[in-house]
Design a protein around this motif. Structure first.
Motif, PDB file in Angstrom:
ATOM      1  N   UNK A  88      25.314  85.533  65.183  1.00  0.00           N
ATOM      2  CA  UNK A  88      24.421  85.094  64.107  1.00  0.00           C
ATOM      3  C   UNK A  88      24.746  83.663  63.672  1.00  0.00           C
ATOM      4  N   UNK A  89      26.028  83.373  63.536  1.00  0.00           N
ATOM      5  CA  UNK A  89      26.433  82.030  63.134  1.00  0.00           C
ATOM      6  C   UNK A  89      26.069  80.983  64.169  1.00  0.00           C
ATOM      7  N   UNK A  90      26.361  81.281  65.436  1.00  0.00           N
ATOM      8  CA  UNK A  90      26.070  80.331  66.523  1.00  0.00           C
ATOM      9  C   UNK A  90      24.569  80.106  66.667  1.00  0.00           C
ATOM     10  N   UNK A  91      23.782  81.168  66.599  1.00  0.00           N
ATOM     11  CA  UNK A  91      22.331  81.040  66.772  1.00  0.00           C
ATOM     12  C   UNK A  91      21.673  80.307  65.608  1.00  0.00           C
ATOM     13  N   UNK A  96      18.963  75.156  64.226  1.00  0.00           N
ATOM     14  CA  UNK A  96      18.848  73.929  63.429  1.00  0.00           C
ATOM     15  C   UNK A  96      18.972  72.701  64.339  1.00  0.00           C
ATOM     16  N   UNK A  97      19.947  72.746  65.251  1.00  0.00           N
ATOM     17  CA  UNK A  97      20.154  71.638  66.177  1.00  0.00           C
ATOM     18  C   UNK A  97      18.938  71.414  67.067  1.00  0.00           C
ATOM     19  N   UNK A  98      18.406  72.498  67.615  1.00  0.00           N
ATOM     20  CA  UNK A  98      17.229  72.397  68.487  1.00  0.00           C
ATOM     21  C   UNK A  98      16.026  71.861  67.713  1.00  0.00           C
ATOM     22  N   UNK A  99      15.865  72.296  66.484  1.00  0.00           N
ATOM     23  CA  UNK A  99      14.750  71.823  65.666  1.00  0.00           C
ATOM     24  C   UNK A  99      14.861  70.331  65.385  1.00  0.00           C
ATOM     25  N   UNK A 103      12.310  67.341  66.788  1.00  0.00           N
ATOM     26  CA  UNK A 103      11.589  66.533  65.793  1.00  0.00           C
ATOM     27  C   UNK A 103      10.347  67.250  65.251  1.00  0.00           C
ATOM     28  N   UNK A 104      10.490  68.517  65.083  1.00  0.00           N
ATOM     29  CA  UNK A 104       9.349  69.266  64.569  1.00  0.00           C
ATOM     30  C   UNK A 104       9.726  70.703  64.293  1.00  0.00           C
ATOM     31  N   UNK A 105       8.775  71.462  63.778  1.00  0.00           N
ATOM     32  CA  UNK A 105       9.006  72.869  63.463  1.00  0.00           C
ATOM     33  C   UNK A 105       8.762  73.694  64.715  1.00  0.00           C
ATOM     34  N   UNK A 106       9.816  74.277  65.284  1.00  0.00           N
ATOM     35  CA  UNK A 106       9.706  75.080  66.501  1.00  0.00           C
ATOM     36  C   UNK A 106       9.611  76.564  66.138  1.00  0.00           C
TER      37      UNK A 106
END
Length: 203
Positions: A88-91, A96-99, A103-106
């Protein structure tokens, strides 16, 4: 280090490697099939490898924080719970990092599905490797030599970890030394509770 300790270390490393690789594969699938395709500027080969490596570092760090790799130290439920917290912590951090990179809401759905699958994998992993560990290292057969009735509290405390300790017999320090020695020889280990220093040294 004896062979028993060496094999215990190997088993711990092997179990950790199995679940790390499984979770890296989960993220690799989600990243390449969903998130990377949604990027305005998709990553290529080395960039994809880097993203999976970053996820592996995040997961390993979180799992270690919650003792998710301590096979043999915790019961199945404790090991599984630690893995769930690590996932849960890693995901959460990874999304957040991927978002930010995107540069947008994924769409959060892919990583939620991945989390559910990883929890199922963690359950199976915790069960299988706990079973293997207990099969290789069964609970120690123990005897307690006690000096007063307060020893029952120690027995009660150790009984919580019946996956590691099994107290099969007890004997009072008031019995003869020969009787105590005979009982000790029938067990793998002994617990000494509140007895005289003279008898403790002899035992």
């Amino acid at each position: 280090m004896n062979n028993r300790d060496q094999f215990k270390k190997i088993l711990n490393y092997l179990s950790a490697l199995v679940i790390i690789c499984a979770f890296m594969k989960c993220f690799d699938t989600v990243w390449n099939n969903f998130y990377n395709k949604a990027m305005r500027d998709p990553f290529w080969h080395n960039g994809n490898i880097l993203m999976v490596a970053i996820y592996a570092v995040l997961y390993i760090s979180m799992a270690k924080t919650f003792n998710g790799f301590r096979l043999g130290y915790d019961k199945f439920t404790g090991l599984f719970g630690s893995q769930v917290l690590g996932v849960l912590g890693a995901n959460f951090i990874e999304f957040i990092l991927v978002s930010l990179i995107g540069r947008g809401r994924l769409n959060i759905a892919p990583i939620l599905v991945m989390t559910v699958i990883q929890v199922a994998i963690a359950f199976a992993w915790s069960y299988v490797f706990t079973w293997i560990y207990q099969a290789v290292y069964p609970p120690r057969r123990m005897i307690i030599v006690y000096g007063n009735k307060n020893a029952k509290y120690l027995v009660s405390k150790m009984s919580v970890r019946n996956d590691k300790y099994r107290i099969f017999a007890s004997i009072s320090c008031e019995e003869s030394l020969e009787d105590i020695e005979r009982e000790i020889k029938n067990n793998v280990a002994e617990i000494i509770s509140d007895i005289t220093n003279d008898l403790r040294n002899k035992l």
